[in-house]
Design an enzyme around this catalytic site. Structure first.
Site, PDB file in Angstrom:
ATOM      1  CG  ASP A   1      -0.141  -0.098   2.526  1.00 53.61           C
ATOM      2  OD1 ASP A   1       0.873  -0.847   2.557  1.00 53.61           O
ATOM      3  OD2 ASP A   1      -0.507   0.548   3.516  1.00 53.61           O
ATOM      4  CD  GLU A   2      -0.935   4.668   3.066  1.00 52.76           C
ATOM      5  OE1 GLU A   2      -1.905   5.408   3.307  1.00 52.76           O
ATOM      6  OE2 GLU A   2      -0.085   4.342   3.932  1.00 52.76           O
ATOM      7  CB  ILE A   3       4.190   2.523  -3.605  1.00 52.61           C
ATOM      8  CG1 ILE A   3       4.079   1.095  -3.053  1.00 52.61           C
ATOM      9  CG2 ILE A   3       5.569   2.781  -4.219  1.00 52.61           C
ATOM     10  CD1 ILE A   3       4.199   0.024  -4.121  1.00 52.61           C
TER      11      ILE A   3
END
Lengths: 592, 592
Positions: A375-377
């Site tokens: 997630d949330e790269i």
């Protein structure tokens, strides 16, 4: 004026539900009779070579029948029931059977722990329960020890307790039923009272009870983040106990993150040594084994998550060479929350390191599921990282992520693991993931259809319904009045009315594995673990076990009973209403 | 790219505050020196005939110096401080003096308990504290034992703990300072380590410290509702301890309400007998005495509230003749929450009953303050009550309420009590209240000016800033997705930025007595008492003690330290951020 007649009296008459069962069984038929539990009540395990964890579960169930002491949630707390108990029969015991032993030619009986860790599609949690009204033996049947375990949990929830008072009339003599071929008998050590004469009484009011039950969805989880703040083993074990009492079957352990790395990984011990909050705030391999076993014996699989390539700043303490933008400032340029830091996904050395690390972690967790996060790269982190720009060598970030993910997932699949990822890995990066990959829908429940359209099985874990941390205000510093990104508070009602199949086609609906509530711990610790989780997390447990319902009105009285039972068992579930309301179902409903 | 330099390193250099003190003293001067607490550190009470509760407080303070063990909230947890400790002097002891004994001709020294229960305007909580850097005796002075108590609390907060490691250079020899005329010496029972050589170390980094302190406002409270859900004595006592650690001085005990009547009142025992949730869920006169004493010895006055004429349904269980619309349906027609029920304020018998009841309760509570409530009176309840319509005999409801209030307040004033009321009694009913009546502003902080315009002193207790229960979702049944009337969650920041003088003229400002945070317990019980209250309720403690500030950025590191200290002392204060942030002041601030 005339004294007005309370509405709840009518409401009670209208209600046909059996209280005290959570989650509600898929099918239940009840009768009008009171039934007493014999002080010498015995659980007979008519299972050849019964595994020790089944015997332990039987022992715990027998203890709960004595110690739960859930008084009826009515103003009299059960005194009014004495009249009904006058003619009640006495239940001498419960016999456990495994169905189908003959069919399979005496296949060895598997332990609950082994059934609980089987692949999702092979687990069988079904059971049937028959509690006759006339005082003959109750029978619990299942095809697996895991099913028997669920049935034991349901059986323990059928009973109320009333402390004192004599029945108006003597009870009929006990009928002890047949004597089953007992492999093990779990009988009480001391008799707390007599079934005839004076109480205390352990009883139900709805005999006979016939239950045919099994889960609507195979994945029913709870996620705990132990990286923002650390939780001792005792807190996790208590949480596992509570999970088992509502038939939850997956503990999603978000064990490390950018803030800390408490997991001691063999051959990678430096990660915890330099990344844990303190030498005490760690999970050693022995701790993990303890948690995994404790969970499995309670019908719970442990899905560990090592979030990659983002959320990995803590790795920079021991391996700065593998982490881009580690603790870079301002953090908000490089990450969704402080501190920033992402694995250098384009570096061959970092890919090797990550493959090695995940493989070592995978050896610690017997589950067939393993989450690599995703997630949330943050693209800017890599854009500003000279080494990553060089390592990319003309590839796009998504191409590098694809190679990184093929490497890590490939290694995990060789170890027999099914990869689990957050939804961005399916929706955002144009990756090639194996078909069996499981996605977790977290950003919004509205994203479920899009994930399904990609053909992946998925778990409902949406922030708009299931994030237990939302609504407690923003936690960033220098933020005088702000609230959190996912306000408001996600009430138990919000989770309970969740429809797992909303806006899904029939084809998409087949990909729903289940769902879970989640606790991210920016503002949580052992101090508020129980009250922030319970009884709220029981809401999704029923949604994904029973699969229908979503009527908060009829659910609340049962949820009160669950809360009282949890507190009796040492879990600090909060009251959802004033006790006045808990004792008077529907009296505190909204009025038109 | 170059590794970015974390912003918080610069921030740390900019910060001049002394951490670990909460509330911040009115005036504090600190120096640059480290100072060690001697393992044989002694507190000398140079007060003739020192009262036992002062000696007990000294004893508790001495114990806290050993047991708090608050490690510095930096990544090294204090290891970096060893260098600074190399040249540090050792503090041998603290001497307590009462100023002005001579002036008053040897007036007897009053106990903390008596000072704490004095009328608000007569309380003196000021103290001065002088901790020299060179190893001579520290001195704590005040004009009252209550002032000394506040100073002891502040002194205990000055210290950090580091467990282990040798100082780089030997410490100078100890200077044990002068030998004061010791009335009592409280010395440690065992030496936890040596001041020279290896640790553990108890130390500060900002010596010398000079504090002149005293509250900005005389009323600094916390309100707990024990009627929606019941709280055992142990929970209340732990709450009182926590209150005392942040200089709070008033426990507003909302002890009964429509849902239950747990207070056992002499000659009115039937109220609790029929109105408490159970025979165990009561507060006997002995329990009250225990709480009142426990509070007073910790500098806390107990302001009891018997809410009248509304919020009294529980009285109908034993005295239906005194209650209109008791448990009437639909409740929402007759009350703001279930169950409905209001005293028949126009009935002479009910007025007599209420006067007698309040007088009997007043005898149990030595405080000069007594709250008669007065919120949320529902006119329809009386309009539909035939007896009240008859009792009114042509009077308006407000006229009857005026007579009712004159009777109850008159009786209380004869017993030496100052009446306290909710804001509606001042703003809504055209009543004649005595000038010394104190109003609590709860509906909105915007109502403060209107209350002041009526000339009454008041306490800030506004739901928009100080209601700790808000934001947890609606608690009424049959309410699938609704949120509470006072959403969102009231963060600690929201309370901390509260300006007690906002929008008030100078004349109005003189009427501000202080303020409090409040816990209404529709969805709270012993399970979540600590985590829902702490550390949030410390926010208003500082607002009304220090009177300035409201800079959440600089407050947060100190609030973290307070939270860690609370947890060491057994109060389950929640973490406000990931530990990573708590260890790095300002690193998790919002960035522009």
């Amino acid at each position: 004026m005339a004294r007005l007649i309370p509405l709840y009296i009518f409401s009670l008459l209208l209600s046909q539900r059996v209280h005290a069962l959570w989650p509600q069984p898929r099918s239940i038929n009840t009768g009008p009779s009171a039934l007493l539990l014999s002080p010498s009540f015995t659980i007979t395990v008519a299972v050849p070579n019964a595994p020790p964890d089944l015997l332990a579960a039987v022992h715990r169930t027998r203890a709960q029948l004595n110690t739960d002491k859930l008084a009826r949630l009515v103003p009299s707390r059960g005194a009014d029931d004495l009249q009904a108990l006058a003619g009640a029969r006495v239940l001498p015991g419960l016999t456990l059977h495994l169905d189908g032993d003959g069919d399979e030619g005496h296949a060895p009986v598997m332990a609950i722990a082994d059934e609980a860790r089987a692949p999702l599609e092979r687990r069988d949690e079904r059971y049937s329960l028959d509690v006759p009204a006339e005082g003959s033996q109750a029978v619990l049947s299942a095809r697996t020890t895991l099913g028997l375990f669920r049935g034991l949990n349901a059986f323990a929830q059928l009973w109320y307790f009333y402390d004192g008072g004599a029945r108006p009339a003597p009870a009929p003599a006990e009928d002890r039923g047949g004597t089953a071929p007992a492999a093990v008998v779990d009988a009480p050590r001391s008799s707390a009272g007599s079934a005839s004469g004076a109480g205390p009484w352990v009883y139900m009011l709805n005999a006979p009870v016939k239950v045919y039950d099994g889960p609507a969805y195979p994945y029913r989880g709870f996620m705990l983040d132990t990286a923002r703040n650390y939780f001792p083993l005792s807190d996790i074990k208590r949480t596992l106990d509570a999970m088992s009492w509502v038939h939850l079957n997956t503990f999603h352990w978000h064990i490390v993150d950018s803030q800390s790395f408490p997991l001691v990984v063999p051959n990678y011990a430096e990660l915890a040594q330099k990344g844990a909050y303190s030498a005490d705030a760690v999970y050693t391999p022995r701790d993990v084994e303890c948690i995994v076993s404790y969970a499995a014996e309670r019908g719970i699989d442990v899905l560990v998550e090592i979030d990659t390539p983002g959320h990995t700043a803590a790795i920079s303490n021991s391996h700065p060479e593998h982490v881009a933008c580690a603790e870079a400032s301002p953090w908000s340029t490089y990450a969704n929350e402080p501190p920033a830091g992402q694995l250098r996904l384009a570096s061959p050395a970092t890919v090797n390191f990550t493959v090695g690390l995940l493989s070592a972690v995978a050896e610690l967790f017997p589950s067939t599921l393993f989450s690599t996060g995703g997630d949330e790269i943050n693209a800017r982190c890599y854009a500003d990282d000279a080494q990553t720009q060089s390592d990319l060598g003309g590839r796009s970030l998504d191409q590098a992520l694809d190679a990184f993910t093929r490497a890590t997932h490939g290694a995990l699949k060789k170890l027999g693991k099914t990869p689990v990822v957050w939804e961005e890995m399916v929706l955002n990066h144009n990756l090639t993931l194996s078909n069996d990959t499981i996605a977790m829908v977290w950003i919004s429940s509205a994203d479920a259809a899009a994930v399904a359209d990609k053909g992946f099985r998925f778990v409902h874990a949406a922030s708009d319904a299931f994030y237990l941390d939302c609504g407690a205000g923003g936690w960033l510093g220098n933020f005088p009045t702000g609230n959190s990104w996912c306000d408001p508070f996600k009430t138990w009602q919000k989770a309970y009315v969740f429809d797992p199949l909303a806006d899904l086609t029939a084809a998409q609906a087949k990909l729903v594995l289940g769902g879970q509530q989640l606790l991210w711990t920016e503002q949580s610790g052992p101090e508020n673990l129980d009250p922030i989780v319970w009884p709220r997390a029981a809401a999704s447990a029923e949604v994904f076990w029973t699969g229908t319902g979503r009527d908060v009105r009829s659910a609340l009285p049962r949820l009160h009973e669950l809360g009282f039972r949890f507190r009796r068992r040492g879990v600090r579930a909060i009251p959802l209403q004033p006790e006045w309301c808990a004792l008077r179902p529907y009296a505190c409903d909204l009025t038109a």
